[in-house]
Design a protein around this motif. Structure first.
Motif, mmCIF file in Angstrom:
data_model
loop_
_atom_site.group_PDB
_atom_site.id
_atom_site.type_symbol
_atom_site.label_atom_id
_atom_site.label_comp_id
_atom_site.label_asym_id
_atom_site.label_seq_id
_atom_site.Cartn_x
_atom_site.Cartn_y
_atom_site.Cartn_z
ATOM 1 N N ILE A 30 0.837 -1.204 0.000
ATOM 2 C CA ILE A 30 0.000 0.000 0.000
ATOM 3 C C ILE A 30 0.871 1.253 0.000
ATOM 4 C CG2 ILE A 30 -0.325 -0.064 2.504
ATOM 5 C CD1 ILE A 30 -2.769 1.362 -0.159
ATOM 6 N N LEU A 54 0.517 4.055 -2.849
ATOM 7 C CA LEU A 54 0.216 5.448 -2.497
ATOM 8 C C LEU A 54 1.211 6.397 -3.144
ATOM 9 C CD1 LEU A 54 -0.726 5.209 1.286
ATOM 10 C CD2 LEU A 54 -2.145 6.230 -0.493
ATOM 11 N N GLU A 88 -6.317 10.451 0.149
ATOM 12 C CA GLU A 88 -5.697 9.198 0.557
ATOM 13 C C GLU A 88 -6.731 8.090 0.769
ATOM 14 O OE1 GLU A 88 -2.633 8.156 4.012
ATOM 15 O OE2 GLU A 88 -1.906 9.665 2.584
ATOM 16 N N GLU A 89 -7.891 8.428 1.323
ATOM 17 C CA GLU A 89 -8.943 7.411 1.558
ATOM 18 C C GLU A 89 -9.386 6.811 0.222
ATOM 19 O OE1 GLU A 89 -10.332 11.009 2.601
ATOM 20 O OE2 GLU A 89 -8.418 10.650 3.614
ATOM 21 N N TYR A 124 -6.769 4.308 -0.967
ATOM 22 C CA TYR A 124 -6.880 3.046 -0.226
ATOM 23 C C TYR A 124 -7.998 2.186 -0.808
ATOM 24 C CZ TYR A 124 -3.611 3.956 3.603
ATOM 25 O OH TYR A 124 -2.482 4.167 4.354
ATOM 26 N N TYR A 174 -6.852 0.738 -4.078
ATOM 27 C CA TYR A 174 -5.886 -0.329 -3.806
ATOM 28 C C TYR A 174 -6.591 -1.624 -3.409
ATOM 29 C CZ TYR A 174 -2.065 -2.903 -1.618
ATOM 30 O OH TYR A 174 -1.160 -3.881 -1.274
ATOM 31 N N ASP A 175 -7.562 -1.515 -2.539
ATOM 32 C CA ASP A 175 -8.281 -2.710 -2.058
ATOM 33 C C ASP A 175 -8.983 -3.455 -3.183
ATOM 34 O OD1 ASP A 175 -7.464 -2.296 0.561
ATOM 35 O OD2 ASP A 175 -9.308 -1.255 1.139
#
Length: 172
Positions: A12, A16, A28-29, A32, A35-36
């Motif tokens: 991660i 990022l 940033e949220e 994430y 990415y998930d």
């Protein structure tokens, strides 16, 4: 069939860093969440040569526009293999979608580089028919094919990679 490689997600932290470098306006949220949902490349059928890379987010490219996509993917492979990256055939045919380096070459030692071997794709909609390309999240946009290669009998290279794109030569 000979099994020569395994796909992984980058960490991660590395994702990022790569994503913020390309898309600094994302929160940033949101990164994430992207990415998930990253999907590892896979073949569509038992006789497919190419592993489809799936877009980690939705994007649109007008004719002449370019985008750099952090895939979130890295690949571990046998040392006498290379991963060659190409646009998906249908996208190339319909939109003249091009990888900006024509063919992406991922060497086996890229996996251990400083950026974890994070694979990026820089693509351009080269349509000369005014076609706008929209790729939805989770849709295949690029394919990778593993190829075995040889070296010359007098090859004596001892250099070790430590870096990403352009790390094996002095770039002009």
């Amino acid at each position: 069939m000979l099994r020569v490689a395994k796909f992984h997600k980058v960490s991660i932290g590395e994702f990022l860093k790569g994503f913020k470098d390309t898309f600094p306006f994302y929160k940033e949220e949101e990164i994430y969440t992207i990415y998930d949902r990253i999907m590892l490349p896979k073949r569509a059928t038992t006789k497919s040569a190419g592993y489809d890379f799936f877009s980690p987010f939705t994007f649109t490219l007008k004719p002449g526009e370019t985008i750099k996509i952090p895939t979130g993917i890295r690949v571990e492979m046998n040392e006498d293999y290379v991963l060659c990256l190409y646009p998906r055939s249908g996208l190339g045919f319909k939109y003249r979608l091009q990888l900006n380096n024509t063919v992406g070459i991922i060497d086996s030692d890229y996996f251990d580089s400083d950026n974890e071997g994070h694979i990026f794709a820089k693509i351009t909609n080269d349509s000369n028919e005014d076609k706008v390309l929209e790729v939805k999240e989770g849709t295949g946009f690029m394919q990778g094919i593993f190829m075995q290669y040889g070296i010359t009998v007098d090859d004596e290279v001892t250099e070790i990679r430590n870096g990403g794109f352009g790390s094996t030569t002095n770039q002009q």
